[in-house]
Design an enzyme around this catalytic site. Structure first.
Site, PDB file in Angstrom:
ATOM      1  N   CYS A   1       3.089  -3.079   4.253  1.00 26.81           N
ATOM      2  CA  CYS A   1       2.119  -1.826   4.259  1.00 26.81           C
ATOM      3  C   CYS A   1       3.026  -1.125   5.433  1.00 26.81           C
ATOM      4  CB  CYS A   1       0.922  -2.258   5.003  1.00 26.81           C
ATOM      5  SG  CYS A   1       0.557  -2.963   6.523  1.00 26.81           S
ATOM      6  N   GLY A   2       2.482   0.054   5.938  1.00 24.03           N
ATOM      7  CA  GLY A   2       3.310   0.732   6.988  1.00 24.03           C
ATOM      8  C   GLY A   2       3.962   0.067   8.057  1.00 24.03           C
ATOM      9  N   THR A   3       2.878  -1.080   8.497  1.00 24.95           N
ATOM     10  CA  THR A   3       3.553  -1.654   9.761  1.00 24.95           C
ATOM     11  C   THR A   3       3.840  -3.249   9.513  1.00 24.95           C
ATOM     12  OG1 THR A   3       1.408  -2.453  10.538  1.00 24.95           O
ATOM     13  CG2 THR A   3       2.467  -0.295  11.389  1.00 24.95           C
ATOM     14  N   GLY A   4       3.154  -3.566   8.426  1.00 28.62           N
ATOM     15  CA  GLY A   4       3.147  -5.038   7.990  1.00 28.62           C
ATOM     16  C   GLY A   4       2.131  -5.721   8.434  1.00 28.62           C
TER      17      GLY A   4
ATOM     18  N   GLY B   1      -1.446  -4.896   9.078  1.00 27.32           N
ATOM     19  CA  GLY B   1      -2.888  -4.867   8.423  1.00 27.32           C
ATOM     20  C   GLY B   1      -2.740  -5.873   7.253  1.00 27.32           C
TER      21      GLY B   1
ATOM     22  N   HIS C   1       7.365 -29.738  12.437  1.00 30.03           N
ATOM     23  CA  HIS C   1       6.664 -28.350  11.847  1.00 30.03           C
ATOM     24  C   HIS C   1       5.908 -28.694  10.846  1.00 30.03           C
ATOM     25  CE1 HIS C   1       9.479 -26.436  14.145  1.00 30.03           C
ATOM     26  NE2 HIS C   1      10.615 -26.865  13.524  1.00 30.03           N
TER      27      HIS C   1
ATOM     28  N   HIS D   1      10.112 -23.006  10.208  1.00 31.40           N
ATOM     29  CA  HIS D   1       9.141 -23.444  11.129  1.00 31.40           C
ATOM     30  C   HIS D   1       7.548 -23.232  10.597  1.00 31.40           C
ATOM     31  CE1 HIS D   1      11.677 -23.284  15.010  1.00 31.40           C
ATOM     32  NE2 HIS D   1      12.347 -23.978  14.069  1.00 31.40           N
TER      33      HIS D   1
ATOM     34  N   ASP E   1       0.999  -1.005  -0.016  1.00 38.22           N
ATOM     35  CA  ASP E   1       0.044  -0.107  -0.010  1.00 38.22           C
ATOM     36  C   ASP E   1       0.868   1.159  -0.057  1.00 38.22           C
ATOM     37  OD1 ASP E   1       0.914   0.497   2.649  1.00 38.22           O
ATOM     38  OD2 ASP E   1      -1.204   0.335   3.407  1.00 38.22           O
TER      39      ASP E   1
HETATM   40  C1  RB5 Z   1      -1.732   3.083   6.087  1.00 34.14           C
HETATM   41  O1  RB5 Z   1      -1.560   4.444   6.806  1.00 34.14           O
HETATM   42  C2  RB5 Z   1      -1.445   2.218   7.428  1.00 34.14           C
HETATM   43  O2  RB5 Z   1      -2.658   2.011   8.435  1.00 34.14           O
HETATM   44  C3  RB5 Z   1      -1.108   0.848   6.593  1.00 34.14           C
HETATM   45  O3  RB5 Z   1       0.138   0.976   5.856  1.00 34.14           O
HETATM   46  C4  RB5 Z   1      -0.774  -0.285   7.580  1.00 34.14           C
HETATM   47  O4  RB5 Z   1       0.372   0.120   8.425  1.00 34.14           O
HETATM   48  C5  RB5 Z   1      -1.795  -1.026   8.280  1.00 34.14           C
HETATM   49  O5  RB5 Z   1      -1.618  -1.967   9.082  1.00 34.14           O
END
Ligand code: RB5
Length: 144
Positions: free
Chosen positions: A68-71, A73, A136, A101, A11
């Site tokens: 994504c931003g954090t991975g 979502g 595993h 694993h 994203d």
């Molecule tokens: C987008 O701003 C952010 O919410 C998305 O990239 C992600 O981090 C969600 O888990």
């Protein structure tokens, strides 16, 4: 023999990291199917995960990378699909263990959490590490 095709999607929060590593993934000896997004305009991570899932279902790829931003979502979105084992990894060790694993077929990265130098090292380990099987395999089998 042709190179394995690896699907990659991100994203807007993962776009910069995707952009930074695509050529390096190719340099590791893989072909890359870039499933977007292609700029930093806001998009929804479930839609970008869906792009990769569609490529799995079409048989175009059997392994992929999602960012994504954090991975977080995009890993949640991918793991809703049977047969997808998407691992959110944050260092070399988790990238290796996700293969050894968990037989993960997708690695998720946080574009706002992991820099490109570490990310490409993780991608290399993820793509080159074998599943250990044994106990595993029993556990992975229970995932359905
Ligand atoms: C987008 O701003 C952010 O919410 C998305 O990239 C992600 O981090 C969600 O888990």
């Amino acid at each position: 023999m042709s190179n394995e095709l690896i699907g990659i999607a991100a994203d807007h929060g993962g776009f910069a990291l995707k952009h930074a590593i695509v050529e390096e993934v190719k340099a590791l000896g893989f072909d890359v199917l870039d499933l977007g997004t292609h700029d930093e305009e806001s998009v929804d991570y479930p839609d970008m995960a869906e792009n990769l899932i569609a490529a799995f279902k079409e048989g175009r790829v059997s392994r992929g990378l999602l960012i994504c931003g954090t991975g977080i979502g995009i890993s949640i979105a991918a793991n809703r699909h049977p047969g997808i084992r998407a691992a959110l990894c944050y260092d070399i060790d988790t990238a290796a263990l996700a293969r050894q694993h968990n037989d993960a077929n997708v690695m998720c990265l946080g574009g706002r959490k992991t820099g490109p130098d570490l990310a490409i090292k993780m991608v290399k380990v993820f793509l080159e590490t074998a599943f250990e099987g044994g106990r595993h395999a029993r556990r992975v089998g229970k995932l359905g």
